[in-house]
Design a protein around this motif. Sequence first.
Motif, PDB file in Angstrom:
ATOM      1  N   ASP A 285       0.813  -1.217   0.000  1.00 10.45           N
ATOM      2  CA  ASP A 285       0.000   0.000   0.000  1.00 10.45           C
ATOM      3  C   ASP A 285       0.847   1.268   0.000  1.00 10.45           C
ATOM      4  OD1 ASP A 285       0.733  -0.957   2.568  1.00 10.45           O
ATOM      5  OD2 ASP A 285      -0.570   0.545   3.496  1.00 10.45           O
TER       6      ASP A 285
ATOM      7  N   TYR B 201       0.498   0.955  -7.889  1.00 15.66           N
ATOM      8  CA  TYR B 201       0.425  -0.162  -8.828  1.00 15.66           C
ATOM      9  C   TYR B 201       1.324   0.080 -10.032  1.00 15.66           C
ATOM     10  CZ  TYR B 201      -3.481  -2.331  -6.359  1.00 15.66           C
ATOM     11  OH  TYR B 201      -4.252  -2.966  -5.425  1.00 15.66           O
TER      12      TYR B 201
ATOM     13  N   SER C 126       0.002  -8.188  -7.171  1.00 16.43           N
ATOM     14  CA  SER C 126      -0.510  -6.840  -7.425  1.00 16.43           C
ATOM     15  C   SER C 126      -1.835  -6.874  -8.171  1.00 16.43           C
ATOM     16  CB  SER C 126       0.516  -6.028  -8.233  1.00 16.43           C
ATOM     17  OG  SER C 126       1.704  -5.822  -7.498  1.00 16.43           O
TER      18      SER C 126
ATOM     19  N   ALA D 140      -4.792  -8.108  -6.115  1.00 20.74           N
ATOM     20  CA  ALA D 140      -5.291  -7.044  -5.239  1.00 20.74           C
ATOM     21  C   ALA D 140      -6.063  -6.001  -6.036  1.00 20.74           C
ATOM     22  CB  ALA D 140      -4.124  -6.395  -4.496  1.00 20.74           C
ATOM     23  N   LEU D 141      -5.558  -5.636  -7.207  1.00 15.70           N
ATOM     24  CA  LEU D 141      -6.198  -4.602  -8.018  1.00 15.70           C
ATOM     25  C   LEU D 141      -7.586  -5.025  -8.483  1.00 15.70           C
ATOM     26  CD1 LEU D 141      -6.058  -1.862  -9.446  1.00 15.70           C
ATOM     27  CD2 LEU D 141      -4.916  -3.003 -11.369  1.00 15.70           C
TER      28      LEU D 141
ATOM     29  N   SER E  53      -9.868  -6.354  -7.014  1.00 12.41           N
ATOM     30  CA  SER E  53     -10.913  -6.133  -6.012  1.00 12.41           C
ATOM     31  C   SER E  53     -11.582  -4.777  -6.185  1.00 12.41           C
ATOM     32  CB  SER E  53     -10.331  -6.253  -4.600  1.00 12.41           C
ATOM     33  OG  SER E  53      -9.419  -5.198  -4.338  1.00 12.41           O
ATOM     34  N   ARG E  54     -10.982  -3.879  -6.957  1.00 12.78           N
ATOM     35  CA  ARG E  54     -11.597  -2.575  -7.229  1.00 12.78           C
ATOM     36  C   ARG E  54     -12.568  -2.637  -8.413  1.00 12.78           C
ATOM     37  NH1 ARG E  54      -6.854   2.045  -7.037  1.00 12.78           N
ATOM     38  NH2 ARG E  54      -5.701   1.268  -5.221  1.00 12.78           N
TER      39      ARG E  54
ATOM     40  N   THR F 237      -7.911   2.602   0.505  1.00  9.78           N
ATOM     41  CA  THR F 237      -7.273   1.546   1.265  1.00  9.78           C
ATOM     42  C   THR F 237      -6.640   2.121   2.520  1.00  9.78           C
ATOM     43  OG1 THR F 237      -6.815   0.224  -0.703  1.00  9.78           O
ATOM     44  CG2 THR F 237      -5.456  -0.204   1.211  1.00  9.78           C
TER      45      THR F 237
ATOM     46  N   GLU G 103      -7.630  -4.957  -0.387  1.00 13.85           N
ATOM     47  CA  GLU G 103      -6.484  -5.160  -1.265  1.00 13.85           C
ATOM     48  C   GLU G 103      -5.294  -5.745  -0.513  1.00 13.85           C
ATOM     49  OE1 GLU G 103      -5.715  -1.775  -3.910  1.00 13.85           O
ATOM     50  OE2 GLU G 103      -7.781  -1.168  -3.587  1.00 13.85           O
TER      51      GLU G 103
END
Length: 439
Positions: free
Chosen positions: A128, A132, A176, A179-180, A182-183, A262, A405
Amino acid sequence: MPRRKKSSSKPPTPVPAVPTAMAVPIDPSYDTSTQPLLSEDLESQSSTTHQTFQSTSSPRLSSTPPSKPLLSFSSQLSWWSIGLLNNISFVICAASAVDILPSSVGAVYLANSFPSLLIRLSAPYWFDKVTYARRMFVAFILYILGFLLVGLASSSNLKLVGVALVSAQCGLGETSMLALQSRYHVKSLTLWSSGTGAAGILGYFYVVMVHRWMGLSNELTLVVSTFFGVCYFFVFRTFSIPEMPKDEEEDTDADGVSKTKTDTNLSLKERLKLTLSLWRWGVPLIVVYFAEYAMQSGTWSAIGFPVEDENARKTFYQNANWCYQVGVLISRSSGTVWKPKLITLWVMPFLQVGILVLSTLNASEHWWWDNSLLASAVVVGLFGGAVYVNGFRMIGEEVRADVRELAIAGAAVSCDIGTNLGEAAGLWIQAWEERRNGI
């Protein structure tokens, strides 16, 4: 989105009804210290026993994932392509292991997995803090340098360093992008997973076609693989990653991109607690990866018809891996079609362990001894892919929005833990089977 139950000590400020596609901003005066990490904990929350995370912002809680617009066709293509390009590097190194270092294939496999494990282990503690775009640019550099080094270096040690760089790229990129997603709309996870599944088939096919059919040297085959790295860079540039707004309203843009902020104020202890709280999804991932990689690296390498024929064993091993990749592609592409419950997510890995035990015993006793055994390899791929796509889907649905994330990044390490344990077990299984079969 369910409303909070009123607390007898400090009731929340009522909020007006809003459309379900939007999150409800919580009154800043509301005490967030008792807000649970997982949305399902809303029903069983106890202020005296439930340990939670407290942040300076007001996290959103949802029993269902936020409603987001569908992805455009170009975004769907980008998600599938980035999954393919990210994981094909790992597959190419694995398929070329016997040519990269013929005297120590095991060392190549270790170099191709251990750096990725280190990346995933550390991810919840720094992801975090780095954007990205920067992470993926580093992954691109590792992609290019890794294949150049493994293809051009004359030293065996330098070749292993090249493989390690590719492993780091794969781990950094996969963690990465998981995690991305999830948006975005939930379909992005299935598209990503399907692309990674296709990487298994196309990666092996690339090595066979270019190296064996076209006759290019293994070194040149690996250098040409930098082309995938260039594509990787440009595909990621098609992604639109908006700046996080300062407000706490969970909004989405026209392409289904969540703008939830986040939480970056968690302490190291809270980050560790967050990672450990994911055990209900992490354990199935570890177990299913352990079982399938133990079979790939151990059981399947000692099966052949006849077993005494080295070429027969190599043929079965290659065919079993092809069948396994087909199963992975099918199940990783089914994320929007089949959504099992948590109990099913736990059952599949232990069925996978059952297949491992029976296959290992069968390789010694020869109860079922013909090419129809390849059907079991397809089932292994189906279980592995299904646990992967649905495990991360459940995390995206159940974990609190402002740490989602980081949670997904933390859970990704489960895959590598299972892989490394499975490969270690595979060394023992292969040696045991070879002694039993006198080969």
